[in-house]
Design a protein around this motif. Structure first.
Motif, PDB file in Angstrom:
ATOM      1  N   ALA A  75       8.851   0.329  -2.642  1.00  0.00           N
ATOM      2  CA  ALA A  75       8.298   0.329  -1.285  1.00  0.00           C
ATOM      3  C   ALA A  75       9.451   0.213  -0.296  1.00  0.00           C
ATOM      4  CB  ALA A  75       7.329  -0.829  -1.101  1.00  0.00           C
ATOM      5  N   LYS A  76       9.414   1.040   0.746  1.00  0.00           N
ATOM      6  CA  LYS A  76      10.419   0.988   1.800  1.00  0.00           C
ATOM      7  C   LYS A  76       9.704   1.232   3.121  1.00  0.00           C
ATOM      8  CE  LYS A  76      14.489   3.420   3.567  1.00  0.00           C
ATOM      9  NZ  LYS A  76      15.345   4.612   3.374  1.00  0.00           N
ATOM     10  N   GLY A  77       9.638   0.200   3.956  1.00  0.00           N
ATOM     11  CA  GLY A  77       8.861   0.314   5.187  1.00  0.00           C
ATOM     12  C   GLY A  77       7.403   0.533   4.846  1.00  0.00           C
ATOM     13  N   ASN A  78       6.792   1.552   5.425  1.00  0.00           N
ATOM     14  CA  ASN A  78       5.387   1.845   5.123  1.00  0.00           C
ATOM     15  C   ASN A  78       5.248   2.964   4.098  1.00  0.00           C
ATOM     16  OD1 ASN A  78       6.228   3.989   6.628  1.00  0.00           O
ATOM     17  ND2 ASN A  78       4.649   3.832   8.210  1.00  0.00           N
ATOM     18  N   ARG A  79       6.337   3.285   3.402  1.00  0.00           N
ATOM     19  CA  ARG A  79       6.304   4.334   2.387  1.00  0.00           C
ATOM     20  C   ARG A  79       6.427   3.739   0.986  1.00  0.00           C
ATOM     21  NH1 ARG A  79      10.731   8.636   4.853  1.00  0.00           N
ATOM     22  NH2 ARG A  79       9.613   9.190   6.763  1.00  0.00           N
ATOM     23  N   ILE A  80       5.793   4.400   0.027  1.00  0.00           N
ATOM     24  CA  ILE A  80       5.955   4.048  -1.373  1.00  0.00           C
ATOM     25  C   ILE A  80       6.527   5.264  -2.091  1.00  0.00           C
ATOM     26  CG2 ILE A  80       4.790   3.380  -3.513  1.00  0.00           C
ATOM     27  CD1 ILE A  80       2.689   1.966  -1.840  1.00  0.00           C
ATOM     28  N   TYR A  81       7.640   5.052  -2.790  1.00  0.00           N
ATOM     29  CA  TYR A  81       8.308   6.135  -3.501  1.00  0.00           C
ATOM     30  C   TYR A  81       8.026   6.035  -4.999  1.00  0.00           C
ATOM     31  CZ  TYR A  81      11.137   7.126   0.663  1.00  0.00           C
ATOM     32  OH  TYR A  81      11.558   7.459   1.930  1.00  0.00           O
ATOM     33  N   ILE A  82       7.962   7.178  -5.638  1.00  0.00           N
ATOM     34  CA  ILE A  82       7.897   7.246  -7.093  1.00  0.00           C
ATOM     35  C   ILE A  82       9.216   7.837  -7.572  1.00  0.00           C
ATOM     36  CG2 ILE A  82       6.702   9.491  -6.981  1.00  0.00           C
ATOM     37  CD1 ILE A  82       5.390   8.769  -9.677  1.00  0.00           C
ATOM     38  N   LEU A  83       9.785   7.261  -8.633  1.00  0.00           N
ATOM     39  CA  LEU A  83      11.102   7.670  -9.118  1.00  0.00           C
ATOM     40  C   LEU A  83      11.070   7.862 -10.626  1.00  0.00           C
ATOM     41  CD1 LEU A  83      11.415   5.079  -6.964  1.00  0.00           C
ATOM     42  CD2 LEU A  83      13.817   5.634  -7.216  1.00  0.00           C
ATOM     43  N   GLU A  84      11.932   8.749 -11.107  1.00  0.00           N
ATOM     44  CA  GLU A  84      12.161   8.839 -12.539  1.00  0.00           C
ATOM     45  C   GLU A  84      12.827   7.540 -12.991  1.00  0.00           C
ATOM     46  OE1 GLU A  84      13.064  13.526 -13.344  1.00  0.00           O
ATOM     47  OE2 GLU A  84      14.733  12.270 -12.697  1.00  0.00           O
ATOM     48  N   PRO A  85      12.498   7.031 -14.173  1.00  0.00           N
ATOM     49  CA  PRO A  85      13.158   5.818 -14.659  1.00  0.00           C
ATOM     50  C   PRO A  85      14.649   6.060 -14.852  1.00  0.00           C
ATOM     51  CG  PRO A  85      11.163   6.282 -15.914  1.00  0.00           C
ATOM     52  CD  PRO A  85      11.449   7.502 -15.084  1.00  0.00           C
ATOM     53  N   SER A  86      15.470   5.442 -14.028  1.00  0.00           N
ATOM     54  CA  SER A  86      16.920   5.614 -14.119  1.00  0.00           C
ATOM     55  C   SER A  86      17.598   4.550 -13.276  1.00  0.00           C
ATOM     56  CB  SER A  86      17.348   7.008 -13.633  1.00  0.00           C
ATOM     57  OG  SER A  86      17.055   7.170 -12.260  1.00  0.00           O
ATOM     58  N   GLU A  87      18.894   4.381 -13.488  1.00  0.00           N
ATOM     59  CA  GLU A  87      19.679   3.470 -12.670  1.00  0.00           C
ATOM     60  C   GLU A  87      19.867   4.069 -11.274  1.00  0.00           C
ATOM     61  OE1 GLU A  87      20.953   0.471 -13.369  1.00  0.00           O
ATOM     62  OE2 GLU A  87      20.020   0.478 -15.342  1.00  0.00           O
ATOM     63  N   PRO A  88      19.928   3.237 -10.223  1.00  0.00           N
ATOM     64  CA  PRO A  88      20.180   3.756  -8.876  1.00  0.00           C
ATOM     65  C   PRO A  88      21.443   4.610  -8.816  1.00  0.00           C
ATOM     66  CG  PRO A  88      19.524   1.456  -8.762  1.00  0.00           C
ATOM     67  CD  PRO A  88      19.707   1.780 -10.222  1.00  0.00           C
TER      68      PRO A  88
END
Length: 239
Positions: free
Chosen positions: A65-78
């Motif tokens: 979650a960042k601000g009012n957005r929710i992100y979906i990511l591939e499982p990985s290191e930043p």
């Protein structure tokens, strides 16, 4: 050719978008059949979409979650996600940081770690604007060799880490990670690896800390763990 299941469909969409995107945009991108399979509608909130994906594909994807957005990511290191955004020939466009699933401080903390690791280089233009590039093979090999020589010389030890901690402790029990990082002056990767090792051996404990009480530079010098949580202070288990 067999049809893709829901997880494969989401994965293919993420791969076309550098490994991340908002869940609202994902819902638009997977089409009506994909939304039907997940039990979501175009107008659903980000929280509903996240919950439906987690129910359908538990543990398959990461969310931030960042601000009012929710992100979906591939499982990985930043670090791997950031590397995927960089090029060896074209400077990274810092204007897009606002669209990333990380804050500016988190992004630059990862960049600094990658610089120390030899996987990213930064050049400064005539206007003193930093240009961020993915490092080529020659640079990575050179820095890797230098780090090996330094570590073999015994510069970075738990004893020296403890000495720096004690010099900053002064009876307060906890020490800010940004202060400890600066006191030691170790390469970012070496410092972070020492934190992880001592934490995993339960020698120290890491705490979140209050980022609102820190400057942007201090926030950038915190520690980002494997779950993308920022840790701001450290305590020693055995006193």
């Amino acid at each position: 050719m067999p049809e893709k299941n829901t997880a494969d469909l989401i994965q293919s969409v993420l791969e076309k978008n550098k490994g991340f995107m908002t869940v609202k945009r994902l819902a638009d991108s997977i089409g009506a059949e994909g939304r039907y399979a997940l039990g979501i509608k175009k107008g659903d909130s980000g929280k509903i979409i996240q919950r439906k994906i987690e129910q359908s594909e538990p543990g398959r994807f990461m969310f931030r979650a960042k601000g009012n957005r929710i992100y979906i990511l591939e499982p990985s290191e930043p670090s791997e996600l950031v590397l995927g955004l960089l090029s060896e020939k074209k400077a990274f466009d810092t204007k897009i940081i606002g669209s990333l699933p990380y804050t500016s401080a988190e992004f630059y903390a990862v960049v600094n770690e990658l610089v120390d690791d030899g996987r990213v280089i930064i050049k400064v233009s005539g206007s003193f604007t930093p240009k961020i590039y993915r490092a080529g093979e020659i640079v990575r090999v050179a820095i890797s060799e230098n780090n090996t020589e330094s570590e073999s010389a015994g510069e970075y030890t738990p004893e020296k880490f403890r000495e720096a901690f004690d010099s900053l402790d002064r009876g307060r029990i906890f020490v800010r990670i940004c202060d400890l990082r600066r006191r030691l002056g170790w390469p970012r990767e070496v410092f972070d690896n020492m934190l992880k090792d001592l934490r995993d051996r339960e020698v120290i404990q890491l705490h979140t800390g209050d980022a609102s009480l820190m400057t942007p530079d201090e926030v950038a010098d915190c520690f980002i763990d494997e779950n993308n949580f920022r840790k701001g202070s450290v305590t020693w288990h055995v006193r």
